[in-house]
Design a protein around this motif. Structure first.
Motif, short mmCIF file in Angstrom:
data_model
loop_
_atom_site.label_atom_id
_atom_site.label_comp_id
_atom_site.label_asym_id
_atom_site.label_seq_id
_atom_site.Cartn_x
_atom_site.Cartn_y
_atom_site.Cartn_z
N ILE A 1 0.90 -1.27 -0.17
CA ILE A 1 0.21 0.10 -0.04
C ILE A 1 0.87 1.16 0.26
O ILE A 1 1.74 1.34 0.85
N ARG A 54 -7.93 -4.58 0.12
CA ARG A 54 -7.15 -3.24 -0.14
C ARG A 54 -5.58 -3.40 -0.56
O ARG A 54 -4.84 -3.98 0.31
N VAL A 105 -8.06 3.58 5.97
CA VAL A 105 -8.95 4.66 5.25
C VAL A 105 -10.10 5.20 6.15
O VAL A 105 -10.02 6.36 6.17
N LYS A 131 -13.81 -7.13 2.15
CA LYS A 131 -13.67 -5.91 1.71
C LYS A 131 -12.23 -5.15 2.12
O LYS A 131 -11.36 -4.60 1.32
N LEU A 132 -12.23 -5.28 3.35
CA LEU A 132 -10.72 -4.49 3.80
C LEU A 132 -9.76 -5.32 3.50
O LEU A 132 -8.66 -4.62 3.09
N TYR A 137 -5.88 -2.57 7.99
CA TYR A 137 -7.03 -2.50 7.10
C TYR A 137 -7.80 -1.57 6.94
O TYR A 137 -8.35 -1.20 5.87
N ASP A 153 -2.55 -2.27 -3.41
CA ASP A 153 -2.07 -1.48 -4.67
C ASP A 153 -1.48 -2.44 -5.70
O ASP A 153 -0.32 -2.21 -6.28
#
Length: 606
Positions: free
Chosen positions: A55, A256, A82, A252-253, A79, A258
């Motif tokens: 990330i 996350r 955000v 969902k978490l 996680y 990149d």
């Protein structure tokens, strides 16, 4: 996901040792490295870090991370960074990065040590607070990320792996024979009954704890979180809807990143529900990896093929063989700084190699599902015991016989009345095989370290598995397996909100129609093929020892029969008999693998 190491004490570590430690950490973080050394009164503080960039991969998030009079080294992922970032921004905090590392420091400045209980993630970190002149150590609630400790009476050493402590100059001590005996006689579930490691002078930092040190002598971890059983009134539909809500959020978490995310896919319910929710609820392209064993009873290929067809995923297959078993096992033992606990974790390491070779840096797994949703064969028998003496008892027994009961191989679990008659019976768990006494140099002692977490027989068993018997063993082995390949492994089910909810559900709602994992099955209804979702047989990556260990190879036998302290625990003559190619090994798979793993640990790591 990264590697961390450090020292706090009066004796500065030489630059050569620090660099050697960073080099030994490279596999945990090939994308960058850094170190910081500073004086703290009469003490020295060294913080080391290697980075696997997942990330915000930019250099601005490199570590040690210095901000707000804090210096941080961090292994893992937060996680919910955000959501925390948005909350902190509303409090007036400004950010220079877009990742989770900076969020840790801002959260610490906003909420102090209370910030740790707000983190949903897997982590082990060290923060030096320049304002308070103190060092903070912390580890996540389930213990997904490891942290090992050594105290020598003067200073405190800490690191993600034992081998890193040794690089810093720690004398790890002799091999812990008591732990080895627990492992060989009582199996992997006995490993964490005590807070030790396979080396006498090394201990783990406990999960769900933090420690604040103004001096090295202040080391005293304190608990900030532990899952408990807190049943609440609810009906079936409320339990289903709550499960779906928390499960979707957990997945969902953990998506996350990149970078692309892989999923380890077996023929079982856990990984299929995880993959299906990722694909259908979050439009995730599924990149899946499977390990296939050809032996009847272990072969999941038809189920996995059906799953791949339903998911339409990019799928990679590895097939079990034993051509390089001894060399691979020795390599994994070195990665683990310990014997490999089970065949399944040997296959897990093999799978990690394949995921890394395919170019992935993140993989999701289904770890912890059995201990949260209730998935082991004995769980249903604990559940049955709760109905003993009620009109529904015989009906529940009949449902078990028609479903899960028909698949049980362990003779100690074939009696549905087992725990009704003997609630404290645990031989199926704490003996590596029923006749272990015939293989030991002295009579095996009783193992009685089951802890009291709940008056509910089933939930107490599940919490023992979750807190120290099963999940922590697999998490530690899994971390070392995957980080050896520079891949971050994420356990999608080990989410605190999901776990709290499931341990508030009445136990009778965990089972339905003679099958366990009723709530997880319902969460996957309409997403997972019914032949997988409604299967009563438990499946997952595993293999027969005969598929790996070739006893007709004299070099293999000679290596395993080498003279080491393993034969202070086990009888050589009985092991020699097992190593003969014509000796049947039904029921001895786990024991013989544990022996091979322990022997290579003695040969290569002592």
């Amino acid at each position: 996901m990264c590697g961390i190491a450090g020292y706090f004490g009066p004796d500065a570590i030489s630059p050569d040792r620090l660099q050697a430690t960073l080099t030994a950490m490279h596999h945990r973080g090939p994308d960058g490295s850094g170190q910081a050394s500073l004086a703290v009164g009469d003490n020295h503080l060294h913080l080391l870090h290697t980075r696997l960039a997942i990330i915000d991969p930019e250099a601005r998030s490199d570590q040690p991370f210095d901000a707000d009079d804090c210096l941080l080294v961090f292994n893992g992922e937060i996680y919910n960074f955000v959501e925390l970032r948005e909350e902190l921004a509303q409090l007036g905090h400004q950010f220079e990065t877009t990742g989770d590392t900076e969020v840790i420091i801002k959260a610490y400045r906003a909420w102090g040590l209370d910030c740790i209980s707000r983190f949903e993630g897997m982590f082990a970190f060290a923060i030096f607070d320049r304002q308070e002149h103190c060092l903070i150590l912390a580890r996540d609630g389930f213990g997904e990320k490891p942290l090992f400790i050594h105290q020598d009476g003067r200073g405190l050493y800490f690191a993600s792996e034992i081998k890193l402590l040794r690089q810093m100059g720690v004398q790890a001590g002799d091999i812990n024979q008591d732990r080895m005996e627990r492992f060989l006689i009582h199996g992997y579930r006995a490993l964490n009954g005590r807070a030790d490691s396979f080396y006498e002078n090394i201990t783990p930092f406990p999960p769900g704890h933090h420690a604040r040190l103004s001096s090295p002598a202040d080391y005293q971890p304190r608990s900030y979180w532990q899952l408990t059983h807190d049943p609440q009134p609810m009906n079936w539909m409320e339990a289903v809807e709550g499960t779906k809500h928390h499960l979707k959020n957990a997945i969902k978490l953990r998506l996350r990143a990149d970078t692309n995310v892989a999923i380890t896919l077996s023929g079982g319910i856990d990984s299929n529900v995880l993959a299906a929710i990722a694909a259908h609820e979050f439009d995730q392209t599924i990149h899946s990896f499977s390990m296939l064993e050809a032996e009847i009873g272990y072969n999941e290929e038809p189920l996995i093929n059906r799953a791949v067809e339903a998911l339409q995923c990019d799928h990679h297959i590895m097939r079990v063989h034993g051509h390089d078993f001894m060399d691979r096992l020795a390599r994994i033992v070195h990665q683990q700084d310990a014997p490999v606990p089970t065949i399944a974790m040997y296959l897990d390491a093999w799978l990690a190699e394949s995921v890394s070779e395919a170019g992935y840096k993140v993989a999701l797994n289904g770890m912890g599902s059995d201990e949260l949703f209730s998935g082991y064969y004995d769980h249903y028998l604990y559940y049955l015991a709760g109905f003993d003496g009620t009109p529904a008892y015989e009906e529940k027994v009949s449902e078990w016989r028609a479903s899960m009961g028909q698949w049980i191989r362990n003779p100690l679990l074939k009696d549905p009345h087992r725990f009704s008659r003997e609630p404290g019976f645990r031989d199926h768990l704490y003996l590596s095989m029923p006749d272990i006494g015939e293989f030991t140099c002295r009579p095996p002692g009783a193992y009685g370290l089951e802890r009291d977490y709940s008056r509910d027989l089933l939930r107490n068993r599940m919490l023992n598995e979750l807190h120290h018997e099963a999940v922590p063993v697999y998490l530690l082995a899994g971390d070392h397996n995957w980080m050896a390949q520079s891949v971050e492994s994420r356990s999608a089910y080990l989410d605190r909100d999901l776990a709290r909810f499931l341990y508030s559900v009445p136990s009778e709602l965990l089972f339905r129609d003679g099958r366990a994992k009723a709530l997880l099955r319902e969460a996957g209804r309409g997403l997972v093929p019914p032949e997988i979702l409604d299967m009563s047989r438990k499946v997952g990556f595993n293999a027969r020892i005969t598929s790996l260990l070739y006893r007709d190879n004299p070099d293999v036998v000679e290596r395993l029969m080498s003279d080491t302290p393993v034969f202070d625990i086990l009888r050589r003559d009985r092991i020699e008999q097992l190593m003969k190619p014509d000796t049947p090994l039904e029921g001895y798979d786990n024991f013989l693998f544990a022996f091979a793993s322990a022997q290579l640990f003695y040969l290569n790591e002592a």
